[in-house]
Motif scaffolding. Sequence first.
Motif, PDB file in Angstrom:
ATOM      1  N   ARG A  28      55.853  34.792  34.724  1.00 27.28           N
ATOM      2  CA  ARG A  28      57.162  35.264  35.155  1.00 27.28           C
ATOM      3  C   ARG A  28      57.403  36.683  34.644  1.00 27.28           C
ATOM      4  N   ASP A  29      57.876  37.533  35.555  1.00 33.19           N
ATOM      5  CA  ASP A  29      58.242  38.906  35.223  1.00 33.19           C
ATOM      6  C   ASP A  29      59.619  39.152  35.818  1.00 33.19           C
ATOM      7  N   GLY A  30      60.651  38.987  34.976  1.00 31.39           N
ATOM      8  CA  GLY A  30      62.021  39.079  35.485  1.00 31.39           C
ATOM      9  C   GLY A  30      62.314  37.916  36.408  1.00 31.39           C
ATOM     10  N   GLN A  31      62.669  38.208  37.660  1.00 28.40           N
ATOM     11  CA  GLN A  31      62.965  37.172  38.637  1.00 28.40           C
ATOM     12  C   GLN A  31      61.745  36.796  39.474  1.00 28.40           C
ATOM     13  N   SER A  32      60.603  37.439  39.246  1.00 31.45           N
ATOM     14  CA  SER A  32      59.425  37.216  40.084  1.00 31.45           C
ATOM     15  C   SER A  32      58.295  36.573  39.292  1.00 31.45           C
ATOM     16  N   MET A  33      57.374  35.951  40.035  1.00 30.67           N
ATOM     17  CA  MET A  33      56.139  35.426  39.476  1.00 30.67           C
ATOM     18  C   MET A  33      55.007  36.368  39.905  1.00 30.67           C
ATOM     19  N   VAL A  34      54.288  36.930  38.936  1.00 27.44           N
ATOM     20  CA  VAL A  34      53.226  37.891  39.251  1.00 27.44           C
ATOM     21  C   VAL A  34      51.898  37.376  38.716  1.00 27.44           C
ATOM     22  N   ALA A  35      50.811  37.783  39.369  1.00 27.66           N
ATOM     23  CA  ALA A  35      49.481  37.325  38.991  1.00 27.66           C
ATOM     24  C   ALA A  35      49.061  37.925  37.651  1.00 27.66           C
ATOM     25  N   SER A  36      48.438  37.095  36.829  1.00 32.34           N
ATOM     26  CA  SER A  36      47.885  37.591  35.567  1.00 32.34           C
ATOM     27  C   SER A  36      46.622  38.398  35.856  1.00 32.34           C
ATOM     28  N   ALA A  37      46.125  39.089  34.838  1.00 36.50           N
ATOM     29  CA  ALA A  37      44.887  39.865  35.005  1.00 36.50           C
ATOM     30  C   ALA A  37      43.732  38.942  35.380  1.00 36.50           C
ATOM     31  N   HIS A  38      43.701  37.758  34.770  1.00 39.42           N
ATOM     32  CA  HIS A  38      42.677  36.760  35.084  1.00 39.42           C
ATOM     33  C   HIS A  38      42.774  36.345  36.549  1.00 39.42           C
ATOM     34  N   ALA A  39      43.983  36.138  37.025  1.00 37.84           N
ATOM     35  CA  ALA A  39      44.179  35.716  38.419  1.00 37.84           C
ATOM     36  C   ALA A  39      43.811  36.823  39.390  1.00 37.84           C
ATOM     37  N   ARG A  40      44.080  38.077  39.033  1.00 31.35           N
ATOM     38  CA  ARG A  40      43.729  39.177  39.931  1.00 31.35           C
ATOM     39  C   ARG A  40      42.220  39.283  40.103  1.00 31.35           C
ATOM     40  N   GLY A  41      41.471  39.032  39.027  1.00 34.19           N
ATOM     41  CA  GLY A  41      40.016  39.025  39.135  1.00 34.19           C
ATOM     42  C   GLY A  41      39.527  37.912  40.049  1.00 34.19           C
ATOM     43  N   LEU A  42      40.118  36.726  39.896  1.00 31.45           N
ATOM     44  CA  LEU A  42      39.775  35.614  40.776  1.00 31.45           C
ATOM     45  C   LEU A  42      40.115  35.932  42.220  1.00 31.45           C
ATOM     46  N   ALA A  43      41.263  36.544  42.437  1.00 27.22           N
ATOM     47  CA  ALA A  43      41.693  36.873  43.801  1.00 27.22           C
ATOM     48  C   ALA A  43      40.741  37.849  44.474  1.00 27.22           C
ATOM     49  N   ARG A  44      40.215  38.819  43.721  1.00 29.56           N
ATOM     50  CA  ARG A  44      39.275  39.775  44.304  1.00 29.56           C
ATOM     51  C   ARG A  44      38.032  39.070  44.827  1.00 29.56           C
ATOM     52  N   GLU A  45      37.523  38.114  44.052  1.00 32.86           N
ATOM     53  CA  GLU A  45      36.325  37.397  44.480  1.00 32.86           C
ATOM     54  C   GLU A  45      36.619  36.490  45.663  1.00 32.86           C
ATOM     55  N   ILE A  46      37.769  35.845  45.652  1.00 31.75           N
ATOM     56  CA  ILE A  46      38.141  34.982  46.771  1.00 31.75           C
ATOM     57  C   ILE A  46      38.327  35.812  48.036  1.00 31.75           C
ATOM     58  N   SER A  47      38.954  36.969  47.908  1.00 27.46           N
ATOM     59  CA  SER A  47      39.162  37.841  49.057  1.00 27.46           C
ATOM     60  C   SER A  47      37.832  38.259  49.666  1.00 27.46           C
ATOM     61  N   ALA A  48      36.850  38.595  48.807  1.00 26.17           N
ATOM     62  CA  ALA A  48      35.523  38.977  49.308  1.00 26.17           C
ATOM     63  C   ALA A  48      34.859  37.802  50.018  1.00 26.17           C
ATOM     64  N   ALA A  49      35.043  36.593  49.478  1.00 29.00           N
ATOM     65  CA  ALA A  49      34.462  35.408  50.113  1.00 29.00           C
ATOM     66  C   ALA A  49      35.080  35.158  51.484  1.00 29.00           C
ATOM     67  N   PHE A  50      36.387  35.307  51.594  1.00 35.42           N
ATOM     68  CA  PHE A  50      37.041  35.156  52.896  1.00 35.42           C
ATOM     69  C   PHE A  50      36.557  36.211  53.880  1.00 35.42           C
ATOM     70  N   ASP A  51      36.328  37.425  53.387  1.00 41.63           N
ATOM     71  CA  ASP A  51      35.808  38.488  54.261  1.00 41.63           C
ATOM     72  C   ASP A  51      34.435  38.113  54.808  1.00 41.63           C
ATOM     73  N   HIS A  52      33.591  37.528  53.952  1.00 43.15           N
ATOM     74  CA  HIS A  52      32.266  37.109  54.405  1.00 43.15           C
ATOM     75  C   HIS A  52      32.364  36.000  55.445  1.00 43.15           C
ATOM     76  N   ILE A  53      33.273  35.061  55.231  1.00 40.26           N
ATOM     77  CA  ILE A  53      33.455  33.970  56.187  1.00 40.26           C
ATOM     78  C   ILE A  53      33.934  34.514  57.530  1.00 40.26           C
TER      79      ILE A  53
END
Length: 299
Positions: free
Chosen positions: A55-80
């Motif tokens: 939580r950051d104020g009124q919003s939920m933001v991705a942690s640094a760990h989650a951003r790294g995971l998201a980059r890999e998932i995004s690349a996997a979706f691009d390959h698919i």
Amino acid sequence: MRQRLPPLHALRIFEVAARAGSYSAAARELNLTHGAVSRQIAALEDWLGQPLFVRDGQSMVASAHARGLAREISAAFDHIADAAERYGKNQQLKVIRVSASATVAMRWLIPRLPLFAEICPGVDVRVSSVLSTQPEFTGSFDVAIRRAIPHGGQFQAIHLFRESNTVIASPALIARTGVQTIEQLAAQTWLTTETRPGDWESWLESADCPTLRANRALRFDHFFVTLQAAVDGLGFAIGPFPTLEEECTAGRLQKAFPAIRSLGSTYYALVPLDADKPIHLRAFVEWLQSLSVAGEGAR
């Protein structure tokens, strides 16, 4: 036993939320409610066993760990998506995926792609670059351009060219310093690269000046950084040809001693043996070979 893959629907929503920056932004992009996004991410967090958003104020933001995971998932979706596009029954788009080292991709291949587009105008060539410090092969590709043939017999290897190296610098630096003899190089700044050790020593051997050394040297981690330093006039470097021929033609670089060269690496086009080889891919490989023949004839 838990399945190895996490819930794919939750993964997709998580990737959008991490990229968009918040649950609310993801909900708008996906046309979902805030609660639906929150529930899917909670399910993914439960599967992974750790939180992904903070939580950051009124919003939920991705942690640094989650951003790294998201980059890999995004690349996997691009390959698919790429595979679906290329292998779909009704898809007419012709795509060639090329993996090449960064310098060869930027300085040799990409400047010449308009020539291939004239021959095969309906083909989409997608180039991805790799660093020489990265693993030899990552991601998916139809053709890889590399400095060596890997062991294992997994590829058809087509010889492209062998580099020859010589001293390069910006035309303005050569004019300003007035360097005309090899011995005068000792008073200049030499640019070197961690990923290309021994370039200066090999060239000096070819120049019959093996003991010559610079009064000052600047060292960079990758050659494309060294190359930019040379273009900007920071010093003299050893440059590979035909890779940098376009840079000299455009006047960004100049060969200080064009007649003196040392042999460098040999480059190959590597095509996976088990890959489909449609007509447009075969045409591309033949075109790469024609560039090599033309380059040899010009030297």
